[in-house]
Each structure stands twice: as structure tokens, then as C-alpha cells.
Design a protein around this motif. Sequence first.
Motif, short mmCIF file in Angstrom:
data_model
loop_
_atom_site.label_atom_id
_atom_site.label_comp_id
_atom_site.label_asym_id
_atom_site.label_seq_id
_atom_site.Cartn_x
_atom_site.Cartn_y
_atom_site.Cartn_z
N TYR A 1 11.22 -3.08 0.58
CA TYR A 1 11.13 -4.40 1.21
C TYR A 1 12.45 -4.79 1.86
O TYR A 1 12.47 -5.37 2.95
CB TYR A 1 10.72 -5.45 0.18
N ASP A 2 13.56 -4.47 1.21
CA ASP A 2 14.87 -4.77 1.80
C ASP A 2 15.06 -4.02 3.12
O ASP A 2 15.55 -4.58 4.11
CB ASP A 2 15.99 -4.38 0.83
N HIS B 1 18.91 9.65 -2.52
CA HIS B 1 18.31 8.36 -2.14
C HIS B 1 17.65 7.66 -3.33
O HIS B 1 16.67 6.93 -3.16
CB HIS B 1 17.32 8.53 -0.98
N ASP B 2 18.17 7.86 -4.51
CA ASP B 2 17.67 7.16 -5.68
C ASP B 2 18.20 5.73 -5.70
O ASP B 2 19.33 5.46 -5.27
CB ASP B 2 18.09 7.87 -6.98
N VAL B 3 17.40 4.81 -6.19
CA VAL B 3 17.81 3.41 -6.34
C VAL B 3 17.50 2.96 -7.76
O VAL B 3 16.61 3.50 -8.42
CB VAL B 3 17.11 2.49 -5.32
N LYS B 4 18.24 1.96 -8.21
CA LYS B 4 18.07 1.50 -9.59
C LYS B 4 18.64 0.11 -9.75
O LYS B 4 19.64 -0.24 -9.12
CB LYS B 4 18.79 2.47 -10.55
N PHE B 5 18.01 -0.69 -10.62
CA PHE B 5 18.59 -1.97 -11.02
C PHE B 5 19.56 -1.72 -12.16
O PHE B 5 19.38 -0.80 -12.97
CB PHE B 5 17.51 -2.95 -11.46
N HIS B 6 20.59 -2.56 -12.23
CA HIS B 6 21.64 -2.40 -13.23
C HIS B 6 21.70 -3.71 -14.01
O HIS B 6 22.51 -4.58 -13.73
CB HIS B 6 22.97 -2.11 -12.53
N ARG B 7 20.82 -3.85 -15.01
CA ARG B 7 20.67 -5.13 -15.69
C ARG B 7 21.11 -5.11 -17.15
O ARG B 7 21.73 -6.05 -17.63
CB ARG B 7 19.21 -5.57 -15.61
N ASP C 1 8.73 2.60 -8.27
CA ASP C 1 8.99 1.68 -9.37
C ASP C 1 9.53 0.36 -8.80
O ASP C 1 9.62 0.18 -7.57
CB ASP C 1 9.94 2.29 -10.40
N GLU C 2 9.90 -0.57 -9.66
CA GLU C 2 10.29 -1.91 -9.20
C GLU C 2 11.51 -1.85 -8.28
O GLU C 2 11.54 -2.51 -7.23
CB GLU C 2 10.59 -2.80 -10.41
N ALA C 3 12.51 -1.07 -8.66
CA ALA C 3 13.72 -0.99 -7.84
C ALA C 3 13.42 -0.35 -6.49
O ALA C 3 13.93 -0.79 -5.45
CB ALA C 3 14.80 -0.20 -8.58
N ALA D 1 0.83 -1.21 0.00
CA ALA D 1 0.00 0.00 0.00
C ALA D 1 0.87 1.25 0.00
O ALA D 1 0.56 2.24 -0.69
CB ALA D 1 -0.92 0.00 1.22
N LEU D 2 1.95 1.22 0.75
CA LEU D 2 2.86 2.36 0.80
C LEU D 2 3.55 2.55 -0.54
O LEU D 2 3.68 3.69 -1.03
CB LEU D 2 3.88 2.12 1.91
N ALA D 3 3.98 1.46 -1.15
CA ALA D 3 4.63 1.55 -2.45
C ALA D 3 3.68 2.12 -3.50
O ALA D 3 4.07 2.91 -4.36
CB ALA D 3 5.13 0.17 -2.88
#
Length: 298
Positions: A93-94, A228-234, A85-87, A77-79
Motif C-alpha cells: 500500500y505504501d 526485499h523483505d519487510v518487517k515491523f519492529h514492535r 503478511d501484515e508488514a 486481491a494482489l496481497a
Amino acid sequence: MADSEKKSLAAEVREFLSTRRARVTPEGAGLPVYGGNRRVPGLRREEVALLAGMSVDYYVRLERGNLSGASDSVLDALAHALQLDEAERTHLYDLARASTPSGRRPMVTASRVRPTILRLLDSMTDVPAYVRNARFDVLAANELGRALYSPVFDSPLFAQRGPVNTARFLFLDPAARDFWVDWDKGADDSVAFLRTETGRAPHDKALTDLIGELTTKSDAFAHRWARHDVKFHRSGVKNLRHPLVGDLALPYEAMDLPSDPGLRLNFYTPEPDSREREALGLLASWASSGMVVPSGND
């Protein structure tokens, strides 16, 4: 968890949630706006609570850094309310798992590259490839990978100290702005990936030490870290400027090694018959001849 670690984690949660809240406008969230005098750039706490279907007091508790015991439904709900976004959702959750007593064992990152992976790297003769950990330490590379990244491997930063680390090179060696054509994007992505890793491995001292070093020595890093940005690196395209073969736009893939926690195989796969493919062929010939590949630091 030690008191200092609890305080650090609570601060991480607080800053992450408050920066995500500041990013969402009432209009973007579908909320009516009454009056023009708003003291916050994004949503108010009570607006987040309304969107997430929770009490204001409970949301305030979460944003103060107390995610311990938050259920999956609360986190979802918070998300949704903060439009993560996914990241960002994964990072939330982490952080929640790290905040829960005995909720997570410290992640142990593999420190060595197994012989089978080294043989795989050596067999990849026509593409640059290397293995790195979550701290951007390059633990192994094939011949073409070392040739492509010669400005990094030959950096004076690593003459007296190892291992080669692309984040240190990016922020602490002036030559990085020549090697990375789009330096700002590379800097943004690197910091966002390191921020993601702090959620996955909040007790990794080597990671904490690296972040502390870069924050102290680089204003550019410190400014980005505060976002505080986060990102996947795929996957994506990396634009590099090599001192021998010039500008390259190289598609890349980054793959986790399931049997080696924390390690990733990165490799570049240019289109057939492209200028990049021809340039890598020239670079491979140069490297296999035994001649020193120009690094840009010479």
C-alpha cells in the motif's frame, strides 16, 4: 516526482512483487501443477493474475512497477494472491500511494527529541531506554540505555561523525558480532525494517544515503537488501552480550511517538527476579558511580 525517482520506485515495486511471487508455490496456492518443467521457482504471472481475479496484462503492468491508480480492492486481491503478511501488505500500500501523483506528501521526520520525552527517559531509571528515528539514529538515551549500549556509543565509527547509528554499527563495526549474540537475526531484522521505511518515506534522502553507504561497504547488507523483505519492529526479545555483565535476553518494546513523526521509544523490560534484572541493576550501579562502562572496543 523526478524521472530518477520514478525509475527507482518502479524498480522497487518490480523487485518486491517478483520476489514475493517467487516465494509462493502452485501447491501452496492450491493450484494444480501440470508437467514438471517449470522455469520459475514460484508462481507464474498468469497464475498470480488468476488468483487475484485480474487480467494477465494488468498484472504484468503492475509487476513492471506501475501501481499508480491501483484501487484498494486490487491491492487487497494482489496481497491475498501473493500471501502477504501484515508488514508486506502495508508495504504494498505504501508503494502504491508513493506511485500515485500527489498521492502522498513527503513524510517529515522529527529531528529533535522534545524536552518532555527527555524527562520521560531520565525518569526511567531501572530500564534501558532510548529514542531513535527510522534510520536507526539514536537521538537520546537514558543513563542505563547508554550503559547497555556502550559498545555502540563507544564505537570508533562515531568518534568523528554522529549521530550514533545502530545499523552502521551492526554492519560496519566488527565488534557488533560480539555485542549481538544472534547477529544474523539482528541483521535480517534491521534490513527488513529499513526496507519497510523506504515504502513509507521513498524521498527521504538521508535514508537513501544510508542504504547506499551500507550497500557499498557491506556485502552482508547488500545480500539482505536484495531479498526485499519487510518487517515491523514492535516487540520481541533481544539477545546481547555486554562486556561487563555478559549475555542478556531482554524483552523489548518499540513504541511510535505520535507527536514526533518518525521517532520511536525503545525500552527493555526484563522479568522481575531474573538474571537480566540483576545484571541491569549491576550495570546501573556501575554507570551511576561515574566509572567508565567497558565497551568491548577497549
